[in-house]
Write a protein that holds these residues in place. Structure first.
Motif, PDB file in Angstrom:
ATOM      1  N   SER A 132       0.849  -1.196  -0.074  1.00 52.37           N
ATOM      2  CA  SER A 132       0.059  -0.016  -0.015  1.00 52.37           C
ATOM      3  C   SER A 132       0.612   1.299   0.098  1.00 52.37           C
ATOM      4  O   SER A 132       1.922   1.203   0.556  1.00 52.37           O
ATOM      5  CB  SER A 132      -0.832   0.116   1.323  1.00 52.37           C
ATOM      6  OG  SER A 132      -2.181  -0.417   1.045  1.00 52.37           O
ATOM      7  N   VAL A 133       0.307   2.322  -0.417  1.00 52.54           N
ATOM      8  CA  VAL A 133       0.935   3.669  -0.336  1.00 52.54           C
ATOM      9  C   VAL A 133       0.224   4.534   0.830  1.00 52.54           C
ATOM     10  O   VAL A 133      -0.624   4.373   0.469  1.00 52.54           O
ATOM     11  CB  VAL A 133       0.938   4.113  -1.773  1.00 52.54           C
ATOM     12  CG1 VAL A 133       1.492   5.808  -1.605  1.00 52.54           C
ATOM     13  CG2 VAL A 133       1.417   3.636  -2.949  1.00 52.54           C
ATOM     14  N   PHE A 134       1.231   4.780   1.753  1.00 54.98           N
ATOM     15  CA  PHE A 134       0.789   5.589   2.879  1.00 54.98           C
ATOM     16  C   PHE A 134       1.176   7.130   2.562  1.00 54.98           C
ATOM     17  O   PHE A 134       2.139   7.356   2.158  1.00 54.98           O
ATOM     18  CB  PHE A 134       1.492   5.076   4.116  1.00 54.98           C
ATOM     19  CG  PHE A 134       1.129   3.632   4.479  1.00 54.98           C
ATOM     20  CD1 PHE A 134      -0.150   3.375   5.029  1.00 54.98           C
ATOM     21  CD2 PHE A 134       1.996   2.624   3.947  1.00 54.98           C
ATOM     22  CE1 PHE A 134      -0.375   2.084   5.485  1.00 54.98           C
ATOM     23  CE2 PHE A 134       1.389   1.126   4.080  1.00 54.98           C
ATOM     24  CZ  PHE A 134       0.483   1.044   4.945  1.00 54.98           C
ATOM     25  N   LEU A 135       0.292   7.875   2.902  1.00 58.92           N
ATOM     26  CA  LEU A 135       0.340   9.360   2.861  1.00 58.92           C
ATOM     27  C   LEU A 135       0.303   9.918   4.251  1.00 58.92           C
ATOM     28  O   LEU A 135      -0.706   9.734   4.948  1.00 58.92           O
ATOM     29  CB  LEU A 135      -0.632   9.933   1.869  1.00 58.92           C
ATOM     30  CG  LEU A 135      -0.579   9.388   0.519  1.00 58.92           C
ATOM     31  CD1 LEU A 135      -2.049   9.901  -0.221  1.00 58.92           C
ATOM     32  CD2 LEU A 135       0.519   9.895  -0.478  1.00 58.92           C
ATOM     33  N   GLY A 136       1.188  11.088   4.450  1.00 58.03           N
ATOM     34  CA  GLY A 136       1.058  11.644   5.874  1.00 58.03           C
ATOM     35  C   GLY A 136       0.987  13.210   5.450  1.00 58.03           C
ATOM     36  O   GLY A 136       1.859  13.596   4.466  1.00 58.03           O
ATOM     37  N   ALA A 193      18.334   5.668   3.265  1.00 60.02           N
ATOM     38  CA  ALA A 193      16.948   5.856   2.616  1.00 60.02           C
ATOM     39  C   ALA A 193      17.350   6.771   1.297  1.00 60.02           C
ATOM     40  O   ALA A 193      18.065   7.687   1.460  1.00 60.02           O
ATOM     41  CB  ALA A 193      16.029   6.581   3.634  1.00 60.02           C
ATOM     42  N   TYR A 194      16.396   6.499   0.433  1.00 61.95           N
ATOM     43  CA  TYR A 194      16.496   7.390  -1.062  1.00 61.95           C
ATOM     44  C   TYR A 194      15.144   8.122  -0.976  1.00 61.95           C
ATOM     45  O   TYR A 194      14.064   7.301  -0.655  1.00 61.95           O
ATOM     46  CB  TYR A 194      16.512   6.380  -1.989  1.00 61.95           C
ATOM     47  CG  TYR A 194      17.866   6.073  -2.704  1.00 61.95           C
ATOM     48  CD1 TYR A 194      18.710   5.144  -2.041  1.00 61.95           C
ATOM     49  CD2 TYR A 194      18.585   6.604  -3.683  1.00 61.95           C
ATOM     50  CE1 TYR A 194      19.870   4.665  -2.281  1.00 61.95           C
ATOM     51  CE2 TYR A 194      19.839   6.429  -4.096  1.00 61.95           C
ATOM     52  CZ  TYR A 194      20.493   5.520  -3.554  1.00 61.95           C
ATOM     53  OH  TYR A 194      21.717   5.234  -3.828  1.00 61.95           O
ATOM     54  N   ILE A 195      14.997   9.210  -1.248  1.00 62.67           N
ATOM     55  CA  ILE A 195      13.938  10.067  -1.028  1.00 62.67           C
ATOM     56  C   ILE A 195      13.885  10.847  -2.428  1.00 62.67           C
ATOM     57  O   ILE A 195      14.940  10.993  -3.102  1.00 62.67           O
ATOM     58  CB  ILE A 195      13.945  11.100  -0.003  1.00 62.67           C
ATOM     59  CG1 ILE A 195      14.963  12.114   0.211  1.00 62.67           C
ATOM     60  CG2 ILE A 195      13.878  10.103   1.532  1.00 62.67           C
ATOM     61  CD1 ILE A 195      14.772  13.341   0.024  1.00 62.67           C
ATOM     62  N   THR A 196      12.661  11.394  -2.816  1.00 61.62           N
ATOM     63  CA  THR A 196      12.453  12.449  -3.937  1.00 61.62           C
ATOM     64  C   THR A 196      11.561  13.552  -3.336  1.00 61.62           C
ATOM     65  O   THR A 196      10.704  13.567  -2.961  1.00 61.62           O
ATOM     66  CB  THR A 196      11.929  11.492  -5.265  1.00 61.62           C
ATOM     67  OG1 THR A 196      12.758  10.621  -5.479  1.00 61.62           O
ATOM     68  CG2 THR A 196      11.707  12.678  -6.197  1.00 61.62           C
ATOM     69  N   LEU A 197      12.284  14.707  -3.760  1.00 65.49           N
ATOM     70  CA  LEU A 197      11.311  15.789  -3.510  1.00 65.49           C
ATOM     71  C   LEU A 197      10.727  16.141  -4.894  1.00 65.49           C
ATOM     72  O   LEU A 197      11.299  16.686  -5.870  1.00 65.49           O
ATOM     73  CB  LEU A 197      12.318  17.103  -3.076  1.00 65.49           C
ATOM     74  CG  LEU A 197      12.942  17.134  -1.783  1.00 65.49           C
ATOM     75  CD1 LEU A 197      13.472  18.405  -1.662  1.00 65.49           C
ATOM     76  CD2 LEU A 197      11.597  17.146  -0.719  1.00 65.49           C
ATOM     77  N   GLU A 211       4.265  19.479  -4.126  1.00 64.22           N
ATOM     78  CA  GLU A 211       4.380  19.407  -2.648  1.00 64.22           C
ATOM     79  C   GLU A 211       5.052  18.137  -1.853  1.00 64.22           C
ATOM     80  O   GLU A 211       4.876  17.975  -0.680  1.00 64.22           O
ATOM     81  CB  GLU A 211       3.361  20.118  -2.050  1.00 64.22           C
ATOM     82  CG  GLU A 211       2.990  21.711  -2.377  1.00 64.22           C
ATOM     83  CD  GLU A 211       2.498  21.637  -3.701  1.00 64.22           C
ATOM     84  OE1 GLU A 211       1.745  20.679  -4.189  1.00 64.22           O
ATOM     85  OE2 GLU A 211       2.337  22.961  -4.205  1.00 64.22           O
ATOM     86  N   THR A 212       5.002  17.097  -2.789  1.00 61.02           N
ATOM     87  CA  THR A 212       5.133  15.600  -1.967  1.00 61.02           C
ATOM     88  C   THR A 212       6.504  15.284  -2.019  1.00 61.02           C
ATOM     89  O   THR A 212       7.357  15.513  -2.849  1.00 61.02           O
ATOM     90  CB  THR A 212       4.326  14.608  -3.215  1.00 61.02           C
ATOM     91  OG1 THR A 212       3.186  14.982  -3.663  1.00 61.02           O
ATOM     92  CG2 THR A 212       4.423  13.374  -2.413  1.00 61.02           C
ATOM     93  N   GLY A 213       6.765  14.840  -0.789  1.00 63.04           N
ATOM     94  CA  GLY A 213       8.085  14.054  -0.679  1.00 63.04           C
ATOM     95  C   GLY A 213       7.935  12.753  -0.525  1.00 63.04           C
ATOM     96  O   GLY A 213       7.268  12.101   0.072  1.00 63.04           O
ATOM     97  N   VAL A 214       8.688  11.846  -1.324  1.00 63.93           N
ATOM     98  CA  VAL A 214       8.660  10.392  -1.461  1.00 63.93           C
ATOM     99  C   VAL A 214       9.685   9.790  -0.467  1.00 63.93           C
ATOM    100  O   VAL A 214      10.786  10.134  -0.983  1.00 63.93           O
ATOM    101  CB  VAL A 214       8.478   9.830  -2.948  1.00 63.93           C
ATOM    102  CG1 VAL A 214       7.985   8.734  -2.979  1.00 63.93           C
ATOM    103  CG2 VAL A 214       7.375  10.633  -3.525  1.00 63.93           C
ATOM    104  N   GLU A 229       5.001  10.713   1.037  1.00 66.79           N
ATOM    105  CA  GLU A 229       4.408   9.283   0.619  1.00 66.79           C
ATOM    106  C   GLU A 229       5.507   8.243   0.851  1.00 66.79           C
ATOM    107  O   GLU A 229       6.879   8.326   0.801  1.00 66.79           O
ATOM    108  CB  GLU A 229       4.254   9.418  -0.910  1.00 66.79           C
ATOM    109  CG  GLU A 229       3.566   8.330  -1.470  1.00 66.79           C
ATOM    110  CD  GLU A 229       3.483   8.467  -3.122  1.00 66.79           C
ATOM    111  OE1 GLU A 229       2.875   9.428  -3.319  1.00 66.79           O
ATOM    112  OE2 GLU A 229       3.849   7.718  -3.738  1.00 66.79           O
ATOM    113  N   VAL A 230       5.011   7.103   1.200  1.00 67.88           N
ATOM    114  CA  VAL A 230       5.938   5.747   1.581  1.00 67.88           C
ATOM    115  C   VAL A 230       4.977   4.517   1.139  1.00 67.88           C
ATOM    116  O   VAL A 230       3.904   4.473   1.360  1.00 67.88           O
ATOM    117  CB  VAL A 230       6.598   5.773   2.850  1.00 67.88           C
ATOM    118  CG1 VAL A 230       5.390   5.753   4.020  1.00 67.88           C
ATOM    119  CG2 VAL A 230       7.467   4.780   2.926  1.00 67.88           C
ATOM    120  N   ALA A 231       5.666   3.552   0.616  1.00 63.76           N
ATOM    121  CA  ALA A 231       5.003   2.719   0.020  1.00 63.76           C
ATOM    122  C   ALA A 231       5.535   1.404   1.068  1.00 63.76           C
ATOM    123  O   ALA A 231       6.689   1.408   1.337  1.00 63.76           O
ATOM    124  CB  ALA A 231       5.424   2.153  -1.577  1.00 63.76           C
TER     125      ALA A 231
END
Ligand SMILES: CC(C)(COP(=O)(O)OP(=O)(O)OC[C@H]1O[C@@H](n2cnc3c(N)ncnc32)[C@H](O)[C@@H]1OP(=O)(O)O)[C@@H](O)C(=O)NCCC(=O)NCCS
Length: 300
Positions: free
Chosen positions: A148-152, A241-245, A257-260, A294-296
C-alpha cells in the motif's frame, strides 16, 4: 479467442518506434514523460536485465498493436539462494484493439518464452482488481504480496517526528563518493530474512542509483546526494533511505509538494538507525515545505 490477422512475434530492429508509440497510448505515466524509441533503447544500456530482443509484439496490418517485455531478474528464495525470474513488464494493447484477447495471447507467449528459457519463476506487478490483474490471474499468476502507499500530511509528519525522540550515537549524513558498495551490502543484509528480494549488482547500483536517479522506468533525473540519507553507528553504515522531492523532479501523478521515501533500509536490529533516518527525513521534508509525505510498504 482467435485473433485473425494478428501476428505475435519477437522484437526485431525497427519495432522500437511502434513500441514507444504503443506505450504512450497505453500508459498515462509514459505519456506524461513522452517515451521515445531512443529512451526505450537507451534503457538497455542502463539495465542489463532489459534486452530489446526479449520484447514480444502483436502486429496487425503492419502496425504494433500489442506488446509485452520479459525482463531478466534474480530473486532470493529462502535463506540465500537466488533464482532467475522472467519479469513481465509493460503489457499493453492499443486502446481500440482491447477486449479481443490480444493481452491474454501476449501473456501466453511470454509464459512460453519463460518456459523455453528455463526460468523457474515468472512474476509481475499490477494494480489490485484491474482488468490486467484479472487477466494475469486467469493465465495462472497468483497474488504473492500486496503493498500500500501511505500518505502523511504536515501534522502527521510532525507527529512522527515527535515520536522519534532523541537518539544517541547515530550519525546521519548524505551520500558521499564511494558509498555504493556499503549501501549494497546494507541492502543485502536488510533483505536476508526476505524471500523475493531482487538481486542488485554493484553496476546496477551505480547506473541506477548513483550516476542518475531513477524516477520512473525509462526516466531519470540527475543524482542528488541530498536525496540519500545514511545512518552510521560506530563507523559502520547501518541504514539508508532514498527520497525524492517532487518539486525538484518531474514525477507523474504527484504534486510538487510531495516528498517520497522511495527506499528505506536498515540492518537487522539497528532500530535506532531506522528512527534516526525517519527523524532526519521528516526534518528535511518539513524544512523543504513538503505538504504530503508518501511511502510504500508491504501489507502484512
Ligand atoms: C491490460 C491490457 C493489456 C489487456 O489487453 P487486452 O488486449 O484488452 O486483453 P484481453 O482482450 O485478453 O482482455 C483482458 C481483460 O481486459 C478487459 N477488457 C476488455 N475490453 C476492454 C477495454 N476496451 N478496455 C479495457 N479493458 C478491457 C477484458 O474484459 C478482460 O478482462 P475480463 O475477461 O476479466 O473481463 C490492456 O487493457 C491495456 O493495455 N491496458 C493499459 C496498460 C496496462 O494497464 N497494462 C497492465 C500493466 S500491469
Amino acid at each position: 479467442m482467435s485473433n485473425p490477422g494478428i501476428i505475435f512475434r519477437r522484437y526485431k530492429p525497427g519495432d522500437e518506434e511502434g513500441i514507444a508509440s504503443l506505450l504512450n497510448s497505453s500508459f498515462e505515466s509514459f505519456r506524461e514523460y513522452g517515451i521515445t524509441k531512443e529512451s526505450w533503447l537507451e534503457y538497455g544500456k542502463i539495465d542489463e536485465g532489459f534486452k530489446p530482443g526479449n520484447a514480444i509484439v502483436a502486429e496487425y496490418d503492419g502496425r504494433i498493436i500489442g506488446h509485452v517485455h520479459i525482463v531478466n531478474r534474480k530473486i532470493k528464495i529462502g535463506d540465500n539462494k537466488y533464482v532467475d525470474i522472467g519479469g513481465i513488464a509493460n503489457v499493453s494493447t492499443l486502446p481500440e484493439m482491447r477486449g479481443k484477447g490480444v493481452g491474454t495471447k501476449l501473456m501466453m507467449n511470454a509464459i512460453e518464452y519463460c518456459l523455453n528459457e528455463g526460468f523457474p519463476l515468472s512474476g509481475l506487478f499490477t494494480g489490485y482488481g484491474s482488468a490486467a490483474h484479472r487477466m494475469y490471474r486467469r493465465v495462472g499468476y497468483e497474488d504473492t504480496f500486496l503493498y500500500s502507499v501511505f500518505l502523511g500530511t504536515i501534522d502527521e509528519m510532525k507527529r512522527v517526528k515527535d515520536n522519534c525522540g532523541r537518539v544517541e550515537n547515530v550519525i546521519v549524513r548524505h551520500y558521499e563518493n564511494g558509498d555504493e558498495e556499503k549501501l549494497l551490502k546494507t541492502y543485502l543484509e536488510w533483505g536476508r530474512p526476505y524471500t523475493g528480494l531482487v538481486e542488485r549488482s554493484i553496476e546496477y547500483w551505480r547506473k541506477k542509483l548513483v550516476e542518475r536517479s531513477a524516477v520512473h522506468t525509462f526516466f531519470y533525473g540527475e543524482f542528488d546526494p541530498e536525496e540519500v540519507f545514511i545512518t552510521m553507528e560506530e563507523g559502520e553504515i547501518t541504514g539508508y533511505a532514498y527520497i525524492t522531492l517532487c518539486k525538484r523532479k518531474k514525477v507523474p501523478f504527484k504534486t510538487p509538494e510531495t516528498g517520497v521515501i522511495r527506499e528505506l533500509v536498515f540492518k537487522p536490529g539497528c532500530l535506532k538507525s531506522l528512527v534516526s533516518l525517519i527523524d532526519a527525513i521528516m526534518d528535511y521534508f518539513l524544512s523543504e515545505d513538503v505538504k504530503l509525505c508518501e511511502v510504500a510498504s508491504p501489507i502484512d
